[in-house]
Design a protein around this motif. Structure first.
Motif, PDB file in Angstrom:
ATOM      1  N   ALA A   1       1.643  11.244   0.585  1.00 56.72           N
ATOM      2  CA  ALA A   1       2.303  10.557  -0.526  1.00 56.72           C
ATOM      3  C   ALA A   1       1.289   9.761  -1.338  1.00 56.72           C
ATOM      4  O   ALA A   1       1.304   9.785  -2.583  1.00 56.72           O
ATOM      5  CB  ALA A   1       3.401   9.631   0.008  1.00 56.72           C
ATOM      6  N   ARG A   2       0.417   9.051  -0.656  1.00 53.11           N
ATOM      7  CA  ARG A   2      -0.605   8.266  -1.375  1.00 53.11           C
ATOM      8  C   ARG A   2      -1.531   9.185  -2.167  1.00 53.11           C
ATOM      9  O   ARG A   2      -1.856   8.904  -3.329  1.00 53.11           O
ATOM     10  CB  ARG A   2      -1.408   7.408  -0.394  1.00 53.11           C
ATOM     11  CG  ARG A   2      -2.552   6.642  -1.056  1.00 53.11           C
ATOM     12  CD  ARG A   2      -3.125   5.588  -0.163  1.00 53.11           C
ATOM     13  NE  ARG A   2      -2.223   4.451  -0.036  1.00 53.11           N
ATOM     14  CZ  ARG A   2      -2.140   3.450  -0.903  1.00 53.11           C
ATOM     15  NH1 ARG A   2      -2.913   3.443  -1.996  1.00 53.11           N
ATOM     16  NH2 ARG A   2      -1.303   2.455  -0.718  1.00 53.11           N
TER      17      ARG A   2
ATOM     18  N   ALA B   1      -3.623  11.298  -7.270  1.00 51.59           N
ATOM     19  CA  ALA B   1      -3.916  12.395  -8.198  1.00 51.59           C
ATOM     20  C   ALA B   1      -3.315  12.113  -9.570  1.00 51.59           C
ATOM     21  O   ALA B   1      -3.913  12.423 -10.604  1.00 51.59           O
ATOM     22  CB  ALA B   1      -3.379  13.714  -7.641  1.00 51.59           C
ATOM     23  N   SER B   2      -2.124  11.497  -9.584  1.00 52.11           N
ATOM     24  CA  SER B   2      -1.500  11.131 -10.858  1.00 52.11           C
ATOM     25  C   SER B   2      -2.305  10.040 -11.558  1.00 52.11           C
ATOM     26  O   SER B   2      -2.450  10.050 -12.783  1.00 52.11           O
ATOM     27  CB  SER B   2      -0.063  10.651 -10.629  1.00 52.11           C
ATOM     28  OG  SER B   2       0.738  11.693 -10.091  1.00 52.11           O
ATOM     29  N   VAL B   3      -2.825   9.112 -10.787  1.00 46.23           N
ATOM     30  CA  VAL B   3      -3.672   8.059 -11.369  1.00 46.23           C
ATOM     31  C   VAL B   3      -4.922   8.676 -11.970  1.00 46.23           C
ATOM     32  O   VAL B   3      -5.338   8.328 -13.084  1.00 46.23           O
ATOM     33  CB  VAL B   3      -4.035   7.010 -10.294  1.00 46.23           C
ATOM     34  CG1 VAL B   3      -5.090   6.040 -10.842  1.00 46.23           C
ATOM     35  CG2 VAL B   3      -2.793   6.236  -9.863  1.00 46.23           C
TER      36      VAL B   3
ATOM     37  N   MET C   1       1.440   2.623  -9.143  1.00 44.47           N
ATOM     38  CA  MET C   1       1.331   3.388  -7.897  1.00 44.47           C
ATOM     39  C   MET C   1       1.611   2.491  -6.696  1.00 44.47           C
ATOM     40  O   MET C   1       2.387   2.848  -5.793  1.00 44.47           O
ATOM     41  CB  MET C   1      -0.048   4.013  -7.777  1.00 44.47           C
ATOM     42  CG  MET C   1      -0.249   4.764  -6.464  1.00 44.47           C
ATOM     43  SD  MET C   1      -1.934   5.391  -6.213  1.00 44.47           S
ATOM     44  CE  MET C   1      -2.740   3.871  -5.675  1.00 44.47           C
ATOM     45  N   GLU C   2       0.988   1.328  -6.661  1.00 41.16           N
ATOM     46  CA  GLU C   2       1.175   0.426  -5.525  1.00 41.16           C
ATOM     47  C   GLU C   2       2.604  -0.096  -5.469  1.00 41.16           C
ATOM     48  O   GLU C   2       3.165  -0.273  -4.374  1.00 41.16           O
ATOM     49  CB  GLU C   2       0.179  -0.732  -5.605  1.00 41.16           C
ATOM     50  CG  GLU C   2      -1.282  -0.303  -5.455  1.00 41.16           C
ATOM     51  CD  GLU C   2      -1.570   0.408  -4.137  1.00 41.16           C
ATOM     52  OE1 GLU C   2      -0.826   0.200  -3.150  1.00 41.16           O
ATOM     53  OE2 GLU C   2      -2.554   1.187  -4.083  1.00 41.16           O
TER      54      GLU C   2
ATOM     55  N   LEU D   1       4.582   2.809  -3.899  1.00 41.97           N
ATOM     56  CA  LEU D   1       4.287   3.023  -2.478  1.00 41.97           C
ATOM     57  C   LEU D   1       4.800   1.874  -1.628  1.00 41.97           C
ATOM     58  O   LEU D   1       5.085   2.059  -0.432  1.00 41.97           O
ATOM     59  CB  LEU D   1       2.787   3.217  -2.286  1.00 41.97           C
ATOM     60  CG  LEU D   1       2.219   4.527  -2.853  1.00 41.97           C
ATOM     61  CD1 LEU D   1       0.703   4.585  -2.674  1.00 41.97           C
ATOM     62  CD2 LEU D   1       2.874   5.745  -2.193  1.00 41.97           C
ATOM     63  N   ALA D   2       4.934   0.676  -2.222  1.00 44.03           N
ATOM     64  CA  ALA D   2       5.489  -0.455  -1.478  1.00 44.03           C
ATOM     65  C   ALA D   2       6.951  -0.225  -1.108  1.00 44.03           C
ATOM     66  O   ALA D   2       7.477  -0.856  -0.175  1.00 44.03           O
ATOM     67  CB  ALA D   2       5.347  -1.738  -2.294  1.00 44.03           C
ATOM     68  N   LEU D   3       7.612   0.669  -1.834  1.00 44.35           N
ATOM     69  CA  LEU D   3       9.015   1.005  -1.537  1.00 44.35           C
ATOM     70  C   LEU D   3       9.147   2.099  -0.490  1.00 44.35           C
ATOM     71  O   LEU D   3      10.257   2.411  -0.053  1.00 44.35           O
ATOM     72  CB  LEU D   3       9.731   1.455  -2.820  1.00 44.35           C
ATOM     73  CG  LEU D   3       9.952   0.400  -3.900  1.00 44.35           C
ATOM     74  CD1 LEU D   3      10.434   1.060  -5.191  1.00 44.35           C
ATOM     75  CD2 LEU D   3      10.959  -0.633  -3.436  1.00 44.35           C
ATOM     76  N   LEU D   4       8.023   2.693  -0.112  1.00 48.64           N
ATOM     77  CA  LEU D   4       8.034   3.813   0.832  1.00 48.64           C
ATOM     78  C   LEU D   4       7.662   3.323   2.228  1.00 48.64           C
ATOM     79  O   LEU D   4       6.563   2.812   2.444  1.00 48.64           O
ATOM     80  CB  LEU D   4       7.051   4.893   0.369  1.00 48.64           C
ATOM     81  CG  LEU D   4       6.955   6.147   1.247  1.00 48.64           C
ATOM     82  CD1 LEU D   4       8.302   6.861   1.312  1.00 48.64           C
ATOM     83  CD2 LEU D   4       5.882   7.092   0.697  1.00 48.64           C
TER      84      LEU D   4
END
Length: 701
Positions: free
Chosen positions: A338-339, A344-346, A356-357, A360-363
């Motif tokens: 996932a990261r 890659a999108s960044v 992004m962060e 990912l904090a929701l995952l």
């Protein structure tokens, strides 16, 4: 005064307000009302400056699409825009919400433009097979320059107000009430004695730049990226006219190109796709006031490519996700995947590191099903096996709270059987995401025999939060998309046995308008997946439904596609570019000999008919069985999930455009020659006999 256009004056400021909810579209009545209001402002001796406003949530969001293709009704939009530009009293357009298509063209015809800071502007006509036909291709380059005009007009993508200000499309940004901002700006125009400033007379943005080189580069880019599309090259030609011709002649050139687009078959196909996408959200037996459940916490079971993609779809919408795996090492691999996907999108610039962060904090991750006890929705994305799914759903039935929605991402298995693994079949629904799930917008919502209306309403509303195009389908092997693609892929494989090569089959279908050929598509998904489905089908199909043998031959040789570097094509390490597989032709020849088939040369047209008509015939069967409720729903699935050319309108629209009698005649020939697979769908025979189209037919509730 026209009821949808209001004229009033405040001091020396004349206010012209358009009120045509919900999006203030410019139909004939609104165009006429705008002209009358302009005339009233011109004869009002106390009015010194005009302000064009729209009530409601948006400025003019475009022309009335329902008028396209019908006899024109005066006044035309170009007449209205030109009249405002030629006003001898300054005119200010006040933009809020969106100014799209004819809306932006209307604003460009005004002498000044201000936009609320959260507004967007754009010229999306190309998405409907058209080009801006009311001066957009002539006035926008004069303000923003050729490069920005080409970018906006050829892509059809809107830009935000800040970008519009940076490119001189608007003069000022404001916050708050459009009416107050418009009056204030108009008063400044009066106080400073600015007077009229006609966009068509501007030229600064066209000077000091090699416009010819920009035009040539965009023309080459369009030829490469958008082969087969009719309107994008004409968009480029129209903008080119703005660099070569005086405004009056440029407007004439634009109008001629617009009429060419309006008359093209592609315009009809793209407009069909536009309305089909909106129609698929309408479900006849789902009342609009059906209660929906709150979805704040979601569980996703399975951390493979699909499961991670689904999880990222939810966190991108601000919804917390618990991603489940079988053990800690598998979970850490999934979270890392996932990261890496976000990184890659960044790297591409489509996502900021900060966002992004946040996502990912929701995952979160877990390995114990008890962590799903508070989830509002759980989606399984595990191996495509009924036994595996039985274990998952029996466990979910035990741990999930009452009212939690239990969803399967199965692409082909019987959802009603899956629902039977629980004591709450009414809470079970299919959510078939398409890979990569965080990118692909299509979502097949599989409605089981017992799926509750509340559950259906909830997932349809949820799809909008996820920015997905949701299409409700019924239960059968493969639902709509994969059931049809099996027919398509089978014929592509038979063609290889008859004498074609993968390169020829894929090339013919790409030239027809498919984003990817069937053989390259199979290599991408993995031939082992196709082989496992093939084995399941062999166990149930009658003997008079033969299957091709190429897939089995490749599987036995260990050629599984991109994952092994060899399949229908070869792939260099780290590359997804297909190259000819030198070992394939001897294998194909051996299969043909074993089956007593004399290999022969096949035309590209024949290849397209065999594959696309197989889609159409199966689509007709799906309609008659009620798996899909409308032919346009099938088109939406193929346009958004399978790379069918938007300018073809989808397989069912394409069939209608050919004439169902012609399609049926060819299918009957194939039936006589190739047997049971090609038995004509009864619905196709019925509609052809009645001179009707798939678009005329709808499943009765």
């Amino acid at each position: 005064m026209n009821s949808s256009v209001n004229y009033e004056r405040q001091g020396e400021v004349a206010l012209i307000t358009l009120n045509n909810p919900p999006v203030n579209a410019l139909g004939q009545a609104q165009r006429e009302g705008l002209l009358r209001a302009l005339h009233q402002a011109q004869i009002d001796t106390q009015a010194k400056v005009l302000v064009l406003l729209c009530s409601g949530r948006t400025f003019i969001a475009g022309a009335d699409i329902k008028e396209f293709g019908k006899p024109p009704q005066a006044p035309s939009l170009p007449e209205v825009v030109n009249a405002y530009e030629q006003s001898d009293k300054p005119c200010v357009a006040v933009i809020h919400g969106t100014a799209l298509g004819g809306g932006l063209e209307m604003a460009l015809g005004c002498h000044y433009r201000i936009a609320r800071r959260d507004a967007k502007v754009g010229l999306p006509e190309v998405k409907l097979g058209l080009l801006p036909g009311a001066g957009g291709t002539q006035r926008l380059p004069r303000l923003a320059g050729v490069a920005k005009a080409l970018e906006m007009i050829v892509s059809g993508q809107p830009i935000n107000a800040l970008q519009a200000r940076e490119h001189q499309i608007v003069d000022e940004l404001f916050d708050g009430d459009p009416r107050a901002a418009g009056i204030a700006f108009a008063q400044r125009v009066l106080d400073s004695g600015l007077g009229v400033r006609r966009t068509g007379e501007q030229a600064a943005a066209l000077k000091g730049v090699d416009n010819g080189a920009l035009i040539a580069a965009k023309r080459a880019d369009v030829a490469k990226r958008l082969p087969g599309f009719f309107s994008p090259p004409r968009c480029v030609a129209a903008v080119e006219a703005a660099t070569l011709l005086p405004l009056v002649e440029g407007l004439q050139r634009e109008r001629a190109l617009f009429q060419e687009c309006l008359a093209s078959e592609q315009r009809a196909a793209l407009v069909h796709g536009f309305f089909a996408e909106r129609q698929c959200a309408h479900i006849d037996d789902l009342p609009k006031d059906t209660p929906v459940r709150v979805i704040e916490r979601v569980g996703v079971i399975g951390g493979g490519t699909m499961g991670v993609g689904i999880a990222l779809s939810f966190v991108s919408a601000g919804i917390a996700v618990m991603l489940m795996e079988v053990d800690e090492p598998a979970l850490q691999r999934a979270l890392q995947r996932a990261r890496e996907t976000c990184e890659a999108s960044v790297a591409r610039g489509s996502l900021s590191p900060a966002v992004m962060e946040q996502r990912l904090a929701l995952l979160h991750g877990g390995v114990d099903y008890s962590e799903l006890a508070t989830a509002d929705l759980v989606i399984e994305a595990v191996f495509e096996s009924l036994e595996v799914k039985r274990q998952v759903f029996e466990r979910l039935d035990q741990v999930c709270k009452p009212g939690a929605i239990l969803a399967s991402n199965t692409s082909s298995l019987d959802l009603d059987v899956i629902a039977g693994f629980t004591s709450r079949a009414e809470d079970v629904v299919g959510l078939h995401f398409f890979s990569p799930a965080n990118v692909m917008r299509l979502l097949e919502v599989v409605r089981g025999r017992h799926t509750g209306l509340e559950v259906l309403a909830t997932v349809m509303q949820l799809s909008k939060r996820l920015n997905k195009i949701a299409v409700v389908v019924g239960v059968c092997d493969g639902f709509v998309g994969n059931r049809m693609i099996f027919q398509y892929g089978r014929e592509a494989e038979f063609l290889l046995e008859e004498g074609a090569t993968p390169e020829q089959v894929d090339g013919a279908l790409r030239n027809f308008g498919l984003a990817m050929g069937p053989n390259a598509m199979r290599d991408l998904s993995g031939l082992d997946i196709g082989w496992s489905i093939r084995q399941r089908q062999r166990a149930t199909l009658p003997s008079n439904y033969p299957l091709p043998d190429v897939l089995d031959t490749l599987y036995a040789a260990g050629m599984l596609g991109q994952k092994t570097g060899q399949g229908f094509y070869c792939y260099a390490p780290g590359s997804r570019r297909p190259e000819p597989n030198p070992e394939l032709l001897p294998l194909l020849e051996a299969v043909s000999r074993e089956k007593g088939i004399e290999r022969r040369a096949l035309s590209d047209d024949y290849i397209v008919e065999r594959c696309v008509f197989a889609l159409i015939n199966e689509g007709a069967k799906i309609l008659q069985e009620g798996i899909a409720r409308r032919s346009s729903d099938i088109d939406v699935i193929y346009l958004n999930g399978y790379g069918f050319a938007a300018w073809r309108g989808g397989p069912m629209f394409y069939a209608d455009s050919l004439g169902l009698d012609n399609v049926l005649a060819r299918i009957r020939e194939f039936h006589q020659r190739f047997g049971a697979w090609w038995e004509p769908a009864p619905l196709l025979e019925q509609l052809a006999a009645e001179g009707r189209r798939f678009a005329d037919w709808k499943l009765e509730s």
